[in-house]
Design an enzyme around this catalytic site. Structure first.
Site, PDB file in Angstrom:
ATOM      1  N   GLU A   1       0.840  -1.207   0.000  1.00 63.23           N
ATOM      2  CA  GLU A   1       0.000   0.000   0.000  1.00 63.23           C
ATOM      3  C   GLU A   1       0.869   1.248   0.000  1.00 63.23           C
ATOM      4  OE1 GLU A   1      -2.375  -0.051   3.543  1.00 63.23           O
ATOM      5  OE2 GLU A   1      -3.179  -2.041   3.126  1.00 63.23           O
TER       6      GLU A   1
ATOM      7  N   LYS B   1       2.253   4.543   1.516  1.00 64.77           N
ATOM      8  CA  LYS B   1       2.276   5.065   2.892  1.00 64.77           C
ATOM      9  C   LYS B   1       1.867   6.528   2.820  1.00 64.77           C
ATOM     10  CE  LYS B   1       4.738   5.126   7.220  1.00 64.77           C
ATOM     11  NZ  LYS B   1       4.351   6.467   7.636  1.00 64.77           N
TER      12      LYS B   1
ATOM     13  N   ASP C   1       0.852  10.288   3.565  1.00 66.00           N
ATOM     14  CA  ASP C   1       1.450  11.284   4.433  1.00 66.00           C
ATOM     15  C   ASP C   1       0.355  12.192   4.973  1.00 66.00           C
ATOM     16  OD1 ASP C   1       3.496  12.344   5.768  1.00 66.00           O
ATOM     17  OD2 ASP C   1       4.475  13.292   4.058  1.00 66.00           O
TER      18      ASP C   1
ATOM     19  N   TYR D   1      -7.577   1.853   5.962  1.00 69.89           N
ATOM     20  CA  TYR D   1      -6.625   0.769   5.719  1.00 69.89           C
ATOM     21  C   TYR D   1      -6.538  -0.296   6.821  1.00 69.89           C
ATOM     22  CZ  TYR D   1      -3.590   4.183   8.160  1.00 69.89           C
ATOM     23  OH  TYR D   1      -3.073   5.093   9.024  1.00 69.89           O
TER      24      TYR D   1
ATOM     25  N   LYS E   1      10.474   3.324   3.438  1.00 66.14           N
ATOM     26  CA  LYS E   1      10.411   4.785   3.280  1.00 66.14           C
ATOM     27  C   LYS E   1      11.239   5.268   2.099  1.00 66.14           C
ATOM     28  CE  LYS E   1       8.996   7.261   6.466  1.00 66.14           C
ATOM     29  NZ  LYS E   1       9.234   7.304   7.899  1.00 66.14           N
TER      30      LYS E   1
ATOM     31  N   CYS F   1      24.704  45.930  -8.576  1.00 69.16           N
ATOM     32  CA  CYS F   1      24.767  44.587  -9.156  1.00 69.16           C
ATOM     33  C   CYS F   1      26.053  43.882  -8.720  1.00 69.16           C
ATOM     34  CB  CYS F   1      24.709  44.688 -10.679  1.00 69.16           C
ATOM     35  SG  CYS F   1      25.001  43.125 -11.513  1.00 69.16           S
TER      36      CYS F   1
ATOM     37  N   CYS G   1      28.249  43.498 -12.213  1.00 70.38           N
ATOM     38  CA  CYS G   1      28.818  44.614 -12.978  1.00 70.38           C
ATOM     39  C   CYS G   1      28.865  45.912 -12.183  1.00 70.38           C
ATOM     40  CB  CYS G   1      28.045  44.821 -14.278  1.00 70.38           C
ATOM     41  SG  CYS G   1      26.423  45.555 -14.032  1.00 70.38           S
TER      42      CYS G   1
ATOM     43  N   CYS H   1      19.161  44.717 -12.179  1.00 67.73           N
ATOM     44  CA  CYS H   1      20.407  45.429 -12.459  1.00 67.73           C
ATOM     45  C   CYS H   1      20.132  46.320 -13.657  1.00 67.73           C
ATOM     46  CB  CYS H   1      21.494  44.415 -12.780  1.00 67.73           C
ATOM     47  SG  CYS H   1      22.841  45.092 -13.749  1.00 67.73           S
TER      48      CYS H   1
ATOM     49  N   CYS I   1      26.301  44.586 -18.497  1.00 65.83           N
ATOM     50  CA  CYS I   1      26.431  43.609 -17.417  1.00 65.83           C
ATOM     51  C   CYS I   1      26.731  42.215 -17.988  1.00 65.83           C
ATOM     52  CB  CYS I   1      25.139  43.564 -16.602  1.00 65.83           C
ATOM     53  SG  CYS I   1      25.195  42.302 -15.305  1.00 65.83           S
TER      54      CYS I   1
HETATM   55  S1  IVH Z   1      -1.124   0.558   8.922  1.00 66.96           S
HETATM   56  C1  IVH Z   1      -0.231  -1.617  12.760  1.00 66.96           C
HETATM   57  N1  IVH Z   1      -1.159   1.553   6.488  1.00 66.96           N
HETATM   58  O1  IVH Z   1       1.926   5.214   9.258  1.00 66.96           O
HETATM   59  C2  IVH Z   1      -0.190  -0.872  11.502  1.00 66.96           C
HETATM   60  N2  IVH Z   1      -0.357   2.936   8.257  1.00 66.96           N
HETATM   61  O2  IVH Z   1       4.070   4.430  11.149  1.00 66.96           O
HETATM   62  C3  IVH Z   1      -0.912   0.403  11.588  1.00 66.96           C
HETATM   63  N3  IVH Z   1       0.283   5.167   7.542  1.00 66.96           N
HETATM   64  O3  IVH Z   1       0.329   6.018  12.226  1.00 66.96           O
HETATM   65  C4  IVH Z   1      -0.744   1.303  10.455  1.00 66.96           C
HETATM   66  N4  IVH Z   1      -0.194   4.905   5.414  1.00 66.96           N
HETATM   67  O4  IVH Z   1      -0.497   7.197  10.136  1.00 66.96           O
HETATM   68  C5  IVH Z   1      -0.853   1.784   7.785  1.00 66.96           C
HETATM   69  N5  IVH Z   1      -1.278   2.290   4.285  1.00 66.96           N
HETATM   70  C6  IVH Z   1      -0.984   2.511   5.580  1.00 66.96           C
HETATM   71  C7  IVH Z   1      -0.474   3.745   6.029  1.00 66.96           C
HETATM   72  C8  IVH Z   1      -0.164   3.909   7.384  1.00 66.96           C
HETATM   73  C9  IVH Z   1       0.261   5.740   6.338  1.00 66.96           C
HETATM   74  C10 IVH Z   1       0.785   5.830   8.777  1.00 66.96           C
HETATM   75  C11 IVH Z   1      -0.207   5.838   9.901  1.00 66.96           C
HETATM   76  C12 IVH Z   1       0.535   5.281  11.085  1.00 66.96           C
HETATM   77  C13 IVH Z   1       1.951   5.334  10.653  1.00 66.96           C
HETATM   78  C14 IVH Z   1       2.718   4.192  11.268  1.00 66.96           C
END
Ligand code: IVH
Length: 669
Positions: free
Chosen positions: A113, A115, A117, A225, A314, A408, A411, A426, A432
């Site tokens: 999945e 991750k 932000d 998720y 990451k 400047c 120049c 300038c 220049c």
């Molecule tokens: S699962 C036990 N899935 O990452 C697992 N977390 O470092 C629980 N996060 O606090 C998290 N995308 O805010 C999961 N696809 C994803 C995620 C995700 C972002 C964040 C979430 C969590 C942090 C954990």
């Protein structure tokens, strides 16, 4: 009463259904006005019978009064964090640990999945009805953000379909889509208010508003998720099937989630998502791999505060903290002075960064940047590194304000800032060296004279060696002199001279663009060429006549007239022509007889050429290009992944052209 209640329930059901289609599936089936009509009908009935209002009614998203502080919610099951891996080796070690623990040699099936932000959230549903929502907090106890989460249109206030457990805790990430973030910041900038540094901060700030009415105005969204507490019912036995079940209940799940096999499957996914990162509509900082089988997850269990069955892979950080050691001012082609931050080198976004742009003095003032400050440097994708913000708490006592130099740095000519302009320039002009170098680089560039092999570095080298002082000197270079330069051989020198020779045969629009008249881009150059047909006619035109050209306004017209009024510019042009630079003239075409005069186009989605290029071509044919679709739009030019503009055009019944239709349109060029 019963009939009334039935009517209320019917309206709520309809509204929930259309809400789901619109916000969760991005696939509305009724026009907005129809939705509004149903909504108002429900609202009117509820106002007349307030005793019949239910908390899961679609009208109840923004109802609560502002809070003075957030309450606390203790999580029934702690919200854990994830372990991190930063390399292939660490990922392989994670995979191996799973094999060892499970004593299995077969490949592990993972769900991969993005991750996200954003901000982790826990939402409690009882008998399918939204009850409350809490932030992760310290993992044990979070903040009660129920009233704010209610306002997020894609969070269902009642789950769809049947079979959901009596108690169901859904976990997910609240985030601000990139487009919403940009639009929101643009709005704040226009109001002169503080902007958010990144979508994550924007999401966090928006969710922690005490007044839900403010949260309601922020473009927040959710991807679900995971499940937390489940009572009085069951959920499927694989993670992937749980996510499918979520969808059936009307919860929003990220569309980019996949089942993958083994560590190699994880790595392939990591690279695929990495390549798409910049074009995804949401911000991510890596990917997450989770063992798909819930039985295996349970067998693996947890270690300290993280599951053994999942890990975050990451991306290199895109933001880092470093010190601002100084500021230099770079002089551009038009004399504009750009402040450039000199930073203590820092590894960010996968490279070491020691310079970052500060844009202009207004920007410096807005961000309150001073020399000596600790700053957050951001490098996202291929974009130029920039200073996102200053860490004011860490400002040292001796931090010094940044001043625009009065003269400047290249120049020594005076620096002036005209009223209403963000940039200082300038005044040295062709005296220049910095401006001249930039002017030559521009002259040689791909969209101008397109001189192969004459890139920025080569121009610097020729200039510093004293071989060129002005653009026209380029055509007097000889092989011997060029070959004598450092790192140049006879062959490359011959190639350069040949490229210079062939660049002499050009087009009128390229030549005009190459001259580097301020604010006259390719579109303007094309427009001038088509309207007047010859350079002589353009040189003879006064400001009033110049303004007749499509898309040329007062300022550009003045710049053009001023440019040709300067004797040394006319001399340079004549000299270039004497040296053999030539083109064919066009038949002059006044704007009103241009084939697309009076027509307005909007461009959206991904097309095979940049929007700027397409805009320039359309304008050269007399059309206007606008940023938003309205009743006045002649047609929408839509490429791949066209979004809301396409919806709007369709709802207004406006013609939509694809890439093929566009080429037919432009074939008249
Ligand atoms: S699962 C036990 N899935 O990452 C697992 N977390 O470092 C629980 N996060 O606090 C998290 N995308 O805010 C999961 N696809 C994803 C995620 C995700 C972002 C964040 C979430 C969590 C942090 C954990």
């Amino acid at each position: 009463m019963q009939a009334l209640q039935q009517q209320l329930e019917k309206l709520r059901k309809q509204l929930r259904y259309h809400n789901h289609l619109y916000y969760v599936l991005d696939d509305p089936q009724i026009p907005d006005v129809e939705y509004d009509r149903l909504f108002r009908e429900l609202q009117a009935l509820e106002i007349a019978h307030p005793e019949l209002i239910t908390p899961d009614s679609p009208t109840q998203r923004v109802g609560a009064a502002p809070l003075t502080e957030f309450g606390e919610i203790k999580h029934a099951i702690p919200m854990l964090s994830l372990g991190n891996v930063f390399s292939n080796e660490e990922l392989l070690a994670f995979d191996k640990r799973i094999h060892d623990r499970l004593k299995s040699d077969s490949e592990t099936e993972f769900v991969a999945e993005p991750k996200l932000d954003g901000l982790a959230i826990s939402i409690l549903y009882e008998n399918g009805v939204f009850i409350r929502a809490a932030t992760r907090g310290d993992g044990e106890t979070g903040e009660d953000v129920t009233h704010n989460v209610r306002t997020i249109a894609s969070v269902p206030l009642r789950l769809l379909g049947e079979g959901c457990p009596a108690v169901l805790e859904v976990r997910g990430e609240i985030y601000m889509p990139k487009a919403g973030f940009e639009a929101f910041n643009a709005k704040m900038r226009a109001l002169g208010e503080k902007t958010f540094v990144n979508p994550r901060n924007a999401a966090a700030g928006s969710l922690r508003q005490l007044d839900p009415r403010l949260t309601a105005q922020r473009p927040l969204d959710i991807f679900c998720y995971a499940v937390g507490l489940v009572e009085g019912g069951i959920v499927p036995d694989t993670h992937y099937a749980i996510l499918q079940q979520f969808r059936a209940w009307g919860l929003r799940v990220c569309p980019d989630i996949r089942i993958v096999q083994g560590a190699q499957g994880c790595l392939d996914y990591f690279h695929e998502i990495g390549a798409r990162r910049n074009s995804l509509p949401y911000d991510i900082d890596g990917v997450v791999y989770k063992v798909n089988s819930i039985a295996l997850q349970q067998e693996l269990g947890f270690i300290s505060r993280a599951p053994r069955w999942a890990v975050a892979h990451k991306f290199p950080a895109q933001e880092e903290i470093t010190e601002l050691e100084g500021v230099d001012f770079q002089v551009g082609r038009t004399g504009a002075l750009t402040p450039v931050a000199r930073l203590k080198p820092v590894f960010v976004g996968g490279v070491t960064v020691s310079n970052a742009t500060l844009h202009n003095m207004d920007e410096i003032e807005r961000k309150d940047v001073r020399i000596g400050d600790f700053v957050i440097v951001r490098r996202a994708g291929d974009v130029i590194p920039e200073i996102a913000s200053v860490i004011l708490e860490r400002r040292p006592a001796g931090a010094t304000p940044i001043m625009m130099p009065t003269h400047c740095p290249v120049c020594g000519s005076e620096v002036k800032r005209s009223e209403g302009e963000a940039v200082a320039r300038c005044t040295g002009g062709l005296y220049c060296p910095a401006q001249v170098k930039e002017a030559i680089k521009h002259f040689a560039s791909r969209k101008a004279m397109n001189i192969d092999g004459l890139g920025d570095k080569m121009v610097e080298q020729l200039f510093d060696a004293g071989l060129i002082r002005h653009v026209d000197d380029l055509y007097s270079l000889d092989v011997e002199a060029v070959a004598a330069l450092e790192r140049m051989g006879k062959k490359s020198a011959e190639n350069l001279i040949a490229a210079l020779e062939s660049s002499k045969s050009t087009t009128l629009e390229r030549f005009i663009y190459a001259l580097g008249i301020r604010n006259a881009g390719e579109g303007t150059a094309k427009g001038l060429a088509r309207y007047f047909g010859s350079l002589e006619a353009i040189q003879a035109a006064n400001e009033e006549t110049l303004k007749l050209v499509p898309d040329i306004g007062v300022i550009v017209a003045a710049n053009i007239a001023q440019f040709f009024a300067e004797a040394h510019n006319r001399d340079t042009i004549q000299h270039l022509r004497d040296l053999g630079v030539h083109w064919s003239n066009y038949e002059a075409k006044p704007a009103e007889v241009l084939p697309l005069a009076g027509k307005t186009y909007v461009i959206t989605g991904t097309l095979s050429r940049s929007r700027d290029d397409i805009k320039a071509d359309l304008e050269a044919l007399g059309a206007k290009v606008s940023g938003s679709v309205s009743k006045k739009t002649t047609a929408l030019i839509a490429g791949e992944n066209a979004g809301s503009k396409l919806d709007k055009a369709e709802s207004l019944g406006i013609t939509v052209l694809d890439e093929a239709a566009l080429s037919v349109l432009l074939s008249r060029l």
